[in-house]
Write an enzyme that holds these catalytic residues in place. Sequence first.
Site, PDB file in Angstrom:
ATOM      1  N   ASP A 104     -52.550  25.899  25.550  1.00  0.00           N
ATOM      2  CA  ASP A 104     -52.496  24.863  26.427  1.00  0.00           C
ATOM      3  C   ASP A 104     -51.965  23.779  25.549  1.00  0.00           C
ATOM      4  O   ASP A 104     -51.639  22.789  26.215  1.00  0.00           O
ATOM      5  CB  ASP A 104     -53.946  24.811  26.841  1.00  0.00           C
ATOM      6  CG  ASP A 104     -55.074  24.718  26.126  1.00  0.00           C
ATOM      7  OD1 ASP A 104     -54.623  25.132  25.020  1.00  0.00           O
ATOM      8  OD2 ASP A 104     -56.148  24.649  26.679  1.00  0.00           O
TER       9      ASP A 104
ATOM     10  N   SER B  87     -55.088  30.419  25.874  1.00  0.00           N
ATOM     11  CA  SER B  87     -55.446  29.426  25.020  1.00  0.00           C
ATOM     12  C   SER B  87     -56.524  29.813  24.250  1.00  0.00           C
ATOM     13  O   SER B  87     -57.765  29.438  24.372  1.00  0.00           O
ATOM     14  CB  SER B  87     -55.878  28.149  25.652  1.00  0.00           C
ATOM     15  OG  SER B  87     -54.755  27.783  26.584  1.00  0.00           O
TER      16      SER B  87
ATOM     17  N   ARG C  58     -54.937  30.680  36.153  1.00  0.00           N
ATOM     18  CA  ARG C  58     -54.044  30.671  37.245  1.00  0.00           C
ATOM     19  C   ARG C  58     -52.803  31.287  37.064  1.00  0.00           C
ATOM     20  O   ARG C  58     -52.564  31.471  36.035  1.00  0.00           O
ATOM     21  CB  ARG C  58     -53.807  29.103  37.343  1.00  0.00           C
ATOM     22  CG  ARG C  58     -54.783  28.031  37.489  1.00  0.00           C
ATOM     23  CD  ARG C  58     -54.437  26.482  37.581  1.00  0.00           C
ATOM     24  NE  ARG C  58     -53.834  26.202  36.390  1.00  0.00           N
ATOM     25  CZ  ARG C  58     -52.641  25.252  36.426  1.00  0.00           C
ATOM     26  NH1 ARG C  58     -52.283  24.561  37.457  1.00  0.00           N
ATOM     27  NH2 ARG C  58     -52.334  25.088  35.107  1.00  0.00           N
TER      28      ARG C  58
END
Length: 509
Positions: A255, A201, A139
């Site tokens: 994350d 991540s 994203r």
Amino acid sequence: MVAAWLPNDFIRQVESLSGFPRGLGSRQPSSLFQYAVHTYHVFVRVVTSLRKPLTSKQIACSINKRLSEIREECQELVLSDGQVLEIMKRLLTELNRGLGKATHDTADVKCFTTFVQDLPNGTEKGKFLALDLGGTNFRVLIIELGGEHHFDMKSKIYAIPQKIMLGSGKQLFDHIAECLANFMVEHDLSSERLPLGFTFSFPLSQRGLTKGYLVQWTKGFDCSDCINEDVVQMLKDAIARRNDIQLDVVALLNDAVGTLVACAIRAHNCRVGLIAGTGSNACYVEKVENVELFEGDKSKPYMVINTEWGAFGDNGALEIVRTQYDREIDSHSINAGKQLHEKMISGMYMGELVRLVLVKFTKSNLLFGGKGSDMLFERGTFFTKFVSEIESDKRGTFTGCRQVLDELGLSHATDQDCVNVRYICECVSRRAAHLVSAGVATLINKMGQLSVTVGVDGSVYRFHPYFHDLMVEKISELVTPGIKFDLMLSEDGSGRGAALVAAVACRDR
């Protein structure tokens, strides 16, 4: 004597039904073949007529016996209290080894320094970009902060094709840069130079807040020319090759750290960030004096540590609880022998674990009358979301379970099969929840603070109907008496958290 071995009563019944003269044992060889064919059919009729239907009590006994066998076979998926405590002990040992300078290199749980020493306090303001890469999608976000109560966010999800996930590092970062540029054009940002927080991540060895070297790929990625490379520099190089946007990468995090930071702005005692989704990881706040690898400014008392606990057990520490199914999962993965803890927990593997159990029990004639289907026997067809759907059924109803089984070509499943399938799902998901809980309790006990909020994100935690409750129950049993804890679902930790870490970095400049 052709039929001398048969009981006389049986012979008389056959003779009476066959239409042949009495004296079965005296038949001549010339007519035996014709007689045998006819008698075979009569034999079947007689045996069938003598068979008594099972009583309801006999049927119940058969079902209970099968259920008992299934529960016995599933015992290896159930963690005892003693095993959980031993896992906590071994994890704490590995955490301390990861923090130690002399033992870090050989530790499975690396406890990487994140260089995040300050958490948001609500005074952060400005416009920030965030890039969130941690799975098959990524994203791009634009976030505007205006103090503690003002937050505006716009975002877009972009896919990462399989060929890029397994291609070169240059292909991956060029794809990311292209999507980033498109996003900025769509939101009229291409003329601005904005700070960016980069959520990456995957296991990193960080050398600074904006410098991190990839240790290994996980979650199905295997891009070449990336291991031991600075991922921030790779992103900068990809942006430079385009020469159409300008960005300042001011923070690199994963994350788990983003989840902790995103929750800390709402709960100031948030000290643990947990991911229970496609992968599994946790970070926590450690006293800087215990972080032996950190050689920077130690005037600030704390440091967020990225445990990378997905690799716990890679040295054999989890062999006391690993099963035949875990070993099969590992042997067919692209990183065999690595991330063994994660493979027992995360959404990437949970559905496949259940499928392997179903396959074994079907072949053992304990499920589906011994009759499986092509889809059941095909690797990767039982998605982790199926576990949540099956366990979401109210007790005694099988709507979700039957939809799943129909999709897998198992429409012949009985209600008792549905009960058994649910039990198997519960064993696998409960084990995952208890492993995560053991890890969280270990971190809480290690920090020794009397009140701790655990920020949590990830699809398994979000969508499984009982994962939260299972964790609360088990952590309550495992934390030091007197310590209070709370589990807080993160509001977009990997996106919002990245922007907040970037904002804190800009605030402290």
